[in-house]
Write an enzyme that holds these catalytic residues in place. Sequence first.
Site, PDB file in Angstrom:
ATOM      1  N   THR A  98       0.838  -1.190   0.000  1.00 20.85           N
ATOM      2  CA  THR A  98       0.000   0.000   0.000  1.00 20.85           C
ATOM      3  C   THR A  98       0.877   1.246   0.000  1.00 20.85           C
ATOM      4  O   THR A  98       2.062   1.191   0.320  1.00 20.85           O
ATOM      5  CB  THR A  98      -0.944   0.006   1.213  1.00 20.85           C
ATOM      6  N   GLU A 151      13.275  -5.601   2.542  1.00 22.24           N
ATOM      7  CA  GLU A 151      14.350  -5.133   1.654  1.00 22.24           C
ATOM      8  C   GLU A 151      13.845  -4.086   0.667  1.00 22.24           C
ATOM      9  O   GLU A 151      14.541  -3.104   0.356  1.00 22.24           O
ATOM     10  CB  GLU A 151      14.945  -6.313   0.891  1.00 22.24           C
ATOM     11  N   LYS A 227      13.837   6.088   4.386  1.00 20.64           N
ATOM     12  CA  LYS A 227      14.817   5.020   4.184  1.00 20.64           C
ATOM     13  C   LYS A 227      15.977   5.160   5.163  1.00 20.64           C
ATOM     14  O   LYS A 227      16.528   4.152   5.637  1.00 20.64           O
ATOM     15  CB  LYS A 227      15.310   5.051   2.733  1.00 20.64           C
TER      16      LYS A 227
END
Length: 339
Positions: A98, A151, A227
Amino acid sequence: MKDCRVIIMGFGAVGQGVAEAISLKKEMIKEEYGVELKIVAAADSSTSAISQDGLDEELLLKTKKETGKLKDYPEYGGEKSNIDVLESVDYDCLFEATPTNIKDGEPGLSLTLKAFSEGKDVVTSNKGYLALNFEEVIKAAKEKNVQFRYEATVGGAMPIINLVKDTLSSCKVSSIVGILNGTTNYILSRMTSEGSSYKDILRESQELGIAETNPEQDVEGIDAACKTVILANSLLGIPATYNDVSVEGISNITSEAIDLAKRDGYLIKLIAEISPDKLKVSPRLVKEGSQYDVNGTLNMATVKTDLAGDVSVIGLGAGSLETASAMLTDLISILKFKN
């Protein structure tokens, strides 16, 4: 022959990439691992297709392309979405794809925790809830003794989390520095090679589908900051959240600034730096010809370790099939672990 029944939640670019990747690789997985992959449900933002016997990947993609709604999948389409889909079919692994939401992490957070509570494994590409609630999510997976792989949340097809956790497992990581957003790297690369303005290249990037219609998460550094949080937590053990990252994007970078840098042998790149002393995303000068001199939608990162020295990785940081490749690799890792 074992079955591995999967649900794809989120059927945008990444979710469709997962369906395509399964279509391309299911025979290989069957031959090499003795497992038959079946998509038993797929859902977009408001509709779904559900069949315990498995859905046809190509028909899912065709339906989405032609009508825009999975409810139009022949015989098995319907109006169920989100949590209702998870409660409608038996499955082994959730592909959670999503959209990233950095306000509250929903619906990805609730979907992931729901899957954990039912003893299901999860593979995700969703950065939002990990940037906000990393420790909570990891703790929930451990408590339920399920596999959780992510990942694809960092770097698209560029391997970094699994590389460090598996291949470099003997090493302690002290810092990571790199380019973690393919869209901004594309824009800056084009500005550098053509001398064009930020606005012109952004508009072209949107027309090509490289940049989103609303590009804020990419160009303002939000995506790279998410990230940064994930790498800080997962690889350096820093209990950070999104609010701990200093963030500056590229929207104020001018073609004149890029030209000045080039005269001195430098490039401007959006760099993420992750260390115990610094969590930062910002435009920085990097030397031409250095490991940071990568173009297009490529991502790269240099991992500083105690035993292996500096290890640099490069890979495509954008693209539906590229991101899906990381998710499918994560699923294969789960299959190996359970065999």
